[in-house]
Design an enzyme around this catalytic site. Structure first.
Site, PDB file in Angstrom:
ATOM      1  CB  SER A 249      10.903  31.847  39.501  1.00 39.83           C
ATOM      2  OG  SER A 249      10.197  30.640  39.689  1.00 39.83           O
TER       3      SER A 249
ATOM      4  CG  HIS B 150      14.321  34.265  40.053  1.00 40.31           C
ATOM      5  ND1 HIS B 150      14.598  34.663  38.767  1.00 40.31           N
ATOM      6  CD2 HIS B 150      14.075  32.937  39.997  1.00 40.31           C
ATOM      7  CE1 HIS B 150      14.515  33.618  37.956  1.00 40.31           C
ATOM      8  NE2 HIS B 150      14.194  32.557  38.674  1.00 40.31           N
TER       9      HIS B 150
ATOM     10  CE  LYS C  13      17.606  30.680  38.984  1.00 45.20           C
ATOM     11  NZ  LYS C  13      17.384  29.922  37.761  1.00 45.20           N
TER      12      LYS C  13
HETATM   13  C1  LIG Z   1      13.348  29.735  43.278  1.00 42.20           C
HETATM   14  C2  LIG Z   1      14.321  28.944  42.477  1.00 42.20           C
HETATM   15  N1  LIG Z   1      15.074  28.035  43.094  1.00 42.20           N
HETATM   16  C3  LIG Z   1      15.987  27.303  42.421  1.00 42.20           C
HETATM   17  C4  LIG Z   1      16.154  27.457  41.063  1.00 42.20           C
HETATM   18  C5  LIG Z   1      17.203  26.651  40.366  1.00 42.20           C
HETATM   19  O1  LIG Z   1      18.378  27.399  40.293  1.00 42.20           O
HETATM   20  P1  LIG Z   1      19.557  26.960  39.310  1.00 42.20           P
HETATM   21  O2  LIG Z   1      19.173  27.406  37.952  1.00 42.20           O
HETATM   22  O3  LIG Z   1      20.779  27.602  39.869  1.00 42.20           O
HETATM   23  O4  LIG Z   1      19.605  25.464  39.405  1.00 42.20           O
HETATM   24  C6  LIG Z   1      15.388  28.382  40.383  1.00 42.20           C
HETATM   25  C7  LIG Z   1      15.547  28.524  38.928  1.00 42.20           C
HETATM   26  O5  LIG Z   1      14.661  28.664  38.161  1.00 42.20           O
HETATM   27  C8  LIG Z   1      14.447  29.137  41.096  1.00 42.20           C
HETATM   28  O6  LIG Z   1      13.697  30.045  40.487  1.00 42.20           O
END
Ligand SMILES: Cc1ncc(COP(=O)(O)O)c(C=O)c1O
Length: 395
Positions: A184, A212, A242
Site C-alpha cells: 500500500s 489494494h 478501497k
Molecule cells: C494491505 C492492507 N491490508 C489491510 C488494510 C485494512 O483494510 P480496511 O481498511 O478494510 O480495514 C489495508 C488498508 O490500508 C491494507 O492496505
C-alpha cells in the site's frame, strides 16, 4: 509529588510534532472522489482509495437507499448470535463466484480479517514467514498469534526460500507464508506465482492480503486472478473499502476455510456485522465491476500516463506497478511541506507518508489514480507537482 498519570499523552504528541511525524485530519464536505470539498475548499483529491470512483456510482447509491428503507440503519448484533441477512448471504455467494473460489465471508474490515483470522491459522507451535513490508494489520495479527515470525526481504523470492529452509529445520507444525498482494505504500506487487511455487515445495499455507489489488488487478478480481492462480492461494483477504468504494473486509477461499473463519475468527465472532445497506452496496458494486469494465480500464490509462509524466520530471516513484504512485522525497519534513504547499497553494490533496508507515529516509507523498479523473485533471495536477517539486528542489 503526586505523579500525573496522563502526562505522557502530551509529551508523546509533542515528540511526534517535533519530528514532523504527527498526523492532522482534514475534513471532507463532499464524497471521497477526485473533485471534492476538503476543509471548505474545492480540491483535486489524489489520495482516495476509492480507485474506481464507485462510492458515488448511481447504482451503488440507489441500492444503499433501497436497503436502508427496507432494513433500517444497523445490523443489531454479531451474525452468530442473532443471525445475518439475506443480503449478506447473496453477497457472499456472488463474491465467491466473482473471485472464482468456493466460498467467501464478509467481515468487518480488512484489518479485522488479519487480526481475527491469522491468530487462528497459526499458533505457538507454528512459523509465519512474512514480507518485511507487510501491512500493520498483518504484523498485529501475527503478534496476536504468538507464532514465531520470520521476515523475508521485500518481494525477494530467494530470501523467502532461505527462510523457509530455516523454518523447516525448526519442525513447525504449520508454516504460513503471508504477503500483501499490492503493497500500500509503494504500489508494487507480490511475486505471487513464485511464492505459490515455493509454498508447494515446503507444504506451506499461502495468505495474500489483496486489499489494494481488488478492484484494480485482474479486471477487478485481484492479484490471484491477475496471475491466474485461482485455487492455488489458500487464503485471500480483501477489503470492500478501497477499489470497491464501499466498506468491509472479505475472506475468500475454500468452503473449509470459510467455515473455519466463521467459527474461529474472534473479530468476526465478537463484533457487530455490517449494516444491511452497506451489504446492498457491496452487491451492487460487484455487479458494476462485472458489467462496466470501463472503470478499471480508465484507472489503468490514467496510471500509465501519470506515472510516465512524473518519472520524466525526475520524481522517484520506486517500484510502483499499480495506481499507487509514491513520489519519494526522502526527508519527512520535505514530504510534509510538499503535501502542504500542494494543498494550500495548488488545491491538490495528497498524503505525506512518513515514519512509521515507511522508513524515515523514504518519506514521500503518495498519489493514487482514480477512474473519475480526466486527462485535464491529470495535467493540472502534473504541472502543480512539477512546480512545487522544483521550488522545494526535489526534482
Ligand atoms: C494491505 C492492507 N491490508 C489491510 C488494510 C485494512 O483494510 P480496511 O481498511 O478494510 O480495514 C489495508 C488498508 O490500508 C491494507 O492496505
Amino acid at each position: 509529588m503526586k505523579r500525573d498519570p496522563v502526562a505522557f499523552l502530551r509529551e508523546e504528541i509533542n515528540e511526534l510534532k517535533k519530528n514532523n511525524l504527527d498526523w492532522t485530519i482534514r475534513y471532507l464536505e463532499d464524497s471521497s472522489k477526485p473533485h471534492s470539498i476538503v476543509d471548505q475548499k474545492e480540491v483535486l483529491m489524489l489520495n482516495t482509495n476509492n480507485y474506481l470512483g464507485l462510492a458515488t456510482h448511481p447504482k451503488v447509491v440507489q441500492a444503499t437507499i433501497d436497503a436502508i428503507k427496507k432494513y433500517g440503519a444497523g445490523a443489531g448484533a454479531v451474525p452468530v448470535i442473532a443471525g445475518s441477512f439475506d443480503l449478506t448471504k447473496e453477497f457472499q455467494e456472488k463474491f465467491a463466484k466473482f473471485k472464482e473460489v468456493e466460498a467467501s465471508l464478509l467481515c468487518q474490515t480488512g484489518f479485522a480479517v488479519n487480526t481475527g483470522l491469522i491468530p487462528q491459522l497459526v499458533g505457538k507451535q507454528d512459523i509465519v514467514v512474512s514480507d518485511e513490508l507487510n501491512h500493520g494489520s498483518i504484523i498485529d495479527g501475527v503478534r496476536l498469534s504468538r507464532a514465531k515470525r520470520i521476515i523475508y526481504k521485500h518481494t525477494n523470492v530467494s530470501d523467502l526460500e532461505n527462510q523457509l529452509k530455516e523454518a523447516e529445520k525448526e519442525g513447525a507444525r504449520r508454516i504460513l507464508i503471508i504477503t500483501d498482494g499490492v503493497f500500500s505504500m509503494d504500489g508494487d506487487m507480490a511475486p505471487l506465482p513464485e511464492i505459490v511455487k515455493i509454498s508447494e515445495e515446503f507444504g506451506a499455507m499461502v495468505f495474500v492480503d489483496d486489499c489494494h489489488g481488488e478492484g484494480v488487478l485482474g479486471e477487478g478480481r485481484g492479484i490471484v486472478a491477475h496471475y491466474n492462480l485461482q485455487g492455488k492461494v489458500h487464503v485471500e483477504g480483501g477489503s470492500m473499502s478501497k477499489g470497491f468504494g464501499v466498506f468491509g473486509g472479505t475472506v475468500a477461499g475454500s468452503k473449509d476455510l470459510i467455515e473455519f473463519c466463521l467459527n474461529k475468527s474472534r473479530t468476526y465472532l465478537l463484533s457487530t456485522a455490517h449494516p444491511p445497506s452497506v451489504v446492498a452496496a457491496c452487491i451492487a458494486v460487484i455487479k458494476v465491476v462485472e458489467s462496466e469494465p470501463e472503470h478499471v480500464q480508465r484507472l489503468w490509462d490514467h496510471t500509465n500516463y501519470f506515472k510516465k509524466e512524473v518519472q520524466s520530471m525526475g520524481y522517484n516513484t520506486g517500484n510502483s506497478q499499480t495506481p499507487i504512485i509514491p513520489l519519494i522525497v526522502g526527508d519527512p519534513g520535505k514530504a510534509q511541506e510538499l503535501a502542504r504547499i500542494l494543498f494550500e497553494e495548488e488545491n491538490i490533496f495528497t498524503t505525506p507518508i512518513v515514519y512509521p508507515m515507511v522508513a524515515r529516509e523514504l518519506s514521500r507523498i503518495r498519489v493514487q489514480m482514480n477512474a473519475l479523473l480526466t486527462r485535464d485533471d491529470l495535467n493540472i495536477a502534473l504541472s502543480a507537482i512539477e512546480k512545487v517539486g522544483r521550488k522545494l528542489s526535489i526534482i
